[in-house]
Design a protein around this motif. Structure first.
Motif, PDB file in Angstrom:
ATOM      1  N   SER A 158       5.469   0.905   7.545  1.00  0.00           N
ATOM      2  CA  SER A 158       4.814   0.833   8.858  1.00  0.00           C
ATOM      3  C   SER A 158       4.438   2.199   9.427  1.00  0.00           C
ATOM      4  CB  SER A 158       5.676   0.063   9.846  1.00  0.00           C
ATOM      5  OG  SER A 158       5.617  -1.309   9.528  1.00  0.00           O
ATOM      6  N   HIS A 159       4.680   3.295   8.648  1.00  0.00           N
ATOM      7  CA  HIS A 159       4.134   4.558   9.137  1.00  0.00           C
ATOM      8  C   HIS A 159       2.604   4.568   9.052  1.00  0.00           C
ATOM      9  CE1 HIS A 159       4.768   6.549   4.904  1.00  0.00           C
ATOM     10  NE2 HIS A 159       3.656   5.859   4.938  1.00  0.00           N
ATOM     11  N   HIS A 160       2.039   3.531   8.429  1.00  0.00           N
ATOM     12  CA  HIS A 160       0.585   3.371   8.471  1.00  0.00           C
ATOM     13  C   HIS A 160       0.149   2.587   9.700  1.00  0.00           C
ATOM     14  CE1 HIS A 160      -0.035   4.837   4.325  1.00  0.00           C
ATOM     15  NE2 HIS A 160       1.185   4.362   4.154  1.00  0.00           N
ATOM     16  N   MET A 161       1.128   2.195  10.526  1.00  0.00           N
ATOM     17  CA  MET A 161       0.825   1.262  11.615  1.00  0.00           C
ATOM     18  C   MET A 161       1.320   1.762  12.964  1.00  0.00           C
ATOM     19  SD  MET A 161       2.011  -2.032   9.387  1.00  0.00           S
ATOM     20  CE  MET A 161       1.918  -3.194  10.732  1.00  0.00           C
ATOM     21  N   GLY A 174       0.799  -1.223   0.000  1.00  0.00           N
ATOM     22  CA  GLY A 174       0.000   0.000   0.000  1.00  0.00           C
ATOM     23  C   GLY A 174       0.828   1.267   0.000  1.00  0.00           C
ATOM     24  N   HIS A 175       1.944   1.275   0.714  1.00  0.00           N
ATOM     25  CA  HIS A 175       2.712   2.511   0.667  1.00  0.00           C
ATOM     26  C   HIS A 175       3.368   2.764  -0.685  1.00  0.00           C
ATOM     27  CE1 HIS A 175       4.368   6.214   1.717  1.00  0.00           C
ATOM     28  NE2 HIS A 175       5.458   5.794   1.119  1.00  0.00           N
ATOM     29  N   PRO A 176       4.135   1.788  -1.228  1.00  0.00           N
ATOM     30  CA  PRO A 176       4.692   2.037  -2.573  1.00  0.00           C
ATOM     31  C   PRO A 176       3.611   2.404  -3.576  1.00  0.00           C
ATOM     32  CG  PRO A 176       5.666   0.078  -1.621  1.00  0.00           C
ATOM     33  CD  PRO A 176       4.594   0.503  -0.675  1.00  0.00           C
TER      34      PRO A 176
HETATM   35 CU   LIG Z   1       2.639   5.431   3.351  1.00  0.00          CU
END
Ligand SMILES: [Cu+2]
Ligand code: HEM
Length: 553
Positions: A309-312, A260-262
């Motif tokens: 993991s900045h989404h976590m 999701g981040h890439p």
């Molecule tokens: Cu991100």
């Protein structure tokens, strides 16, 4: 006559016999021409954009008043799931892949993509994936799991119908399409450039398509694995993400965000590329710091693989991990900043023309800057603890996705439309579209940051009165309503101008890259002769034989 040959001529006779609409339909559904496939991708994505936009308007209508009952809660959940899924998988990625498909071979002086038939497969797989996801409505309702499909919501216990299976299958199939497109771009760009076009001379859009494709190759497989695992959980009694049976919800988040981040960079790098083609032409200057821009693109692609993991932050990682992921996320702002200053330096002292492509490029620059700044805020873990899953986040990511991807894309579509159709878009409609989009966009997504700071969580279908959220929600919905005529104008413009627009000629913007060296629209084989280039601006060299670029590069 050999049997195979006999069959082939029979087939040809059928094709000739078919006429009118059947012939056109046959032509477009069997095409392996990169230009037609590119157009198919773009048209498909625009249809999905309208669908996803309707879903957004429905959601915003429900949020107009506190305790409103325009939509039932479950319908609301289905809408945000389908909206997010549609916008990311069936609008953003395919439209960029479509523009890339059309342009990359032309820009590098090639006659087609490296694998034309695989290219067609990519398009059809993406379309069928989209249809699969939408077929879930036939099961009594769409999935209600969010586009991120967090475990254990996706387990049978909580998502009982086949809608969730169709969602996973649809993304699996369209993922195959995306992967083949990525492979095709990499092989085409690395292997099929015309003589003289070293990697240091490829047009910048091709360079960003190369790195977007590298990210596709790295990001899609973990998603594919996760989707297979969720299907195994749901249908064959596996327990990967089943927390009631020892599975891990945390594992899903890692796999999902590793994709999701890439993904957000997959969506924004090609827009960077388009902007980097447009700003020089409309400032009448070369792109400032090509090498730095190229290195910054590669750096963004690499660094962004290590920040998922900045989404976590709020799932409760260790302090060490929080620290690492916050620092790594902030690091991305360095290459992005380099790009930004290079775009500004390109414009500095230039003769700027505010035709519609440049106007959208300006929109991109100013809006993307703001979205980048709220991104930096969110990357700081303690700030994120406060605002995670609030409307602030919704404001932030739409600001980046629309301010970046969509503005960049509209800049590109306005810039290259004359090449594709041979006609110019109506500049008046384009300017109206721009201002309506800009104003509507700011009014929609600006107030979301405020309602977020005031404590409004995301993904709620209604809210209590007297929390100070009403007015911000009403401005937001008003902004969304202002955006509607903007998108409608674009659709009207591309259809109207296709028949009535003034003829464009080969090179209406006085540009410098190879796609403008052939006719508009280009013939099936793109170029009569294989071209030879000596600099980054081959058409400049052609127009100014007395002062060619290769004297300086
Ligand atoms: Cu991100
Ligand atoms: C007219 C423009 C748009 C409006 C008014 C709009 C509105 C919304 C709303 C109201 C939500 C639900 C927020 C929540 O309650 O959590 C949402 C979610 C989302 N939107 Fe949009 N949106 C628009 C365009 C886009 C575009 C262009 C993209 C991507 C390219 C996009 C991607 C997403 C995603 C990924 C979600 C998250 C869905 C989820 O939480 O499952 N949106 N949008």
């Amino acid at each position: 006559m050999a049997i195979a040959e006999q069959r082939r001529t029979d087939y040809q006779r059928q094709v000739v016999a078919a006429s009118g609409w059947t012939a056109i339909l046959h032509d477009w559904t069997t095409t392996v021409d990169h230009k037609k496939i590119g157009i198919l991708y773009v048209l498909m994505s625009l249809v999905f954009l309208v669908i996803g936009g309707c879903e957004a308007i429905l959601m915003r209508s429900q949020l107009l008043f506190p305790r409103y009952d325009f939509l039932p809660p479950d319908t609301f959940n289905q809408l945000f799931t389908m909206h997010g899924t549609t916008m990311v998988f069936f609008v953003g990625m395919p439209i960029l892949i479509g523009v890339g498909n059309y342009l990359v071979p032309l820009m590098i002086g090639a006659r087609d993509m490296a694998f034309p038939r695989m290219n067609a497969l990519g398009f059809w797989a993406t379309l069928f994936g989209g249809l699969l996801v939408y077929s879930s409505y036939a099961t009594g309702g769409a999935p209600a799991i969010g586009w991120f499909a967090y475990a254990p919501l996706t387990e049978r216990t909580f998502a009982r119908t086949a809608a969730t299976d169709l969602w996973a299958l649809g993304l699996l199939v369209s993922g195959i399409g995306t992967l083949t497109a990525g492979i095709n771009f990499i092989v085409t760009i690395l292997g099929m450039r015309c003589p003289g076009m070293t990697l240091r001379k490829i047009p910048f859009f091709a360079w960003t398509m190369l790195w977007t494709s590298v990210q596709i190759l790295l990001a899609i497989p973990p998603l594919t694995a996760a989707l297979v695992m969720v299907l195994l959980d749901r249908n064959l009694g596996a327990h990967f993400f089943d927390t009631q049976n020892g599975g891990s919800a945390y594992l899903w988040q890692h796999l999902f965000w590793f994709f999701g981040h890439p993904e957000v960079y997959i969506l924004v790098l090609p827009a960077f590329g388009m902007i980097s083609e447009i700003i020089p032409v409309f400032s009448r200057k070369v792109l400032f710091g090509y090498e730095f821009m190229a290195a910054a693109t590669a750096a963004i692609a690499f660094i962004s693989m290590g920040v998922w993991s900045h989404h976590m932050f709020t799932v409760g990682m260790s302090k060490t991990l929080d620290l690492y992921f916050a620092a790594a996320s902030l690091l991305v702002s360095i290459p992005t900043g380099i790009k930004f200053f290079n775009w500004l330096a390109t414009m500095y002292g230039g003769k700027i023309r505010f035709a519609s492509p440049m106007l959208f490029a300006f929109g991109f620059l100013s809006m993307f800057l703001i979205g980048g700044l709220t991104g930096i805020m969110l990357a700081i873990a303690p700030f994120n603890f406060q605002l995670s899953d609030s409307y602030f986040v919704v404001g932030h990511f739409h600001w980046v996705l629309i301010g970046g991807t969509l503005f960049g894309l509209f800049a590109g579509l306005h810039y290259w439309y004359p090449k594709v159709t041979g006609r110019m878009l109506s500049e008046r409609m384009a300017q109206w579209q721009f201002w309506l989009l800009l104003i509507g966009f700011i009014l929609t997504f600006g107030p979301m940051h405020i309602s977020g700071i005031l404590g409004m969580p995301r993904r709620i279908y209604t809210y209590e009165p007297d929390r100070g959220w009403e007015v911000w929600n009403q401005i937001t919905t008003l902004g969304a309503a202002i955006q509607v005529p903007s998108y409608a104008l674009f659709v009207i413009n591309i259809v109207w101008s296709y028949f009535k627009g003034p003829l464009a000629g080969d090179d209406p913007w006085n540009a410098w890259t190879l796609e403008w060296a052939t006719t508009s629209p280009p013939p099936a084989y793109n170029f009569e002769q294989i071209l030879v280039v000596k600099s980054r601006r081959p058409l400049w060299d052609l127009k100014h034989p007395d002062d060619p670029d290769w004297n300086y590069e």
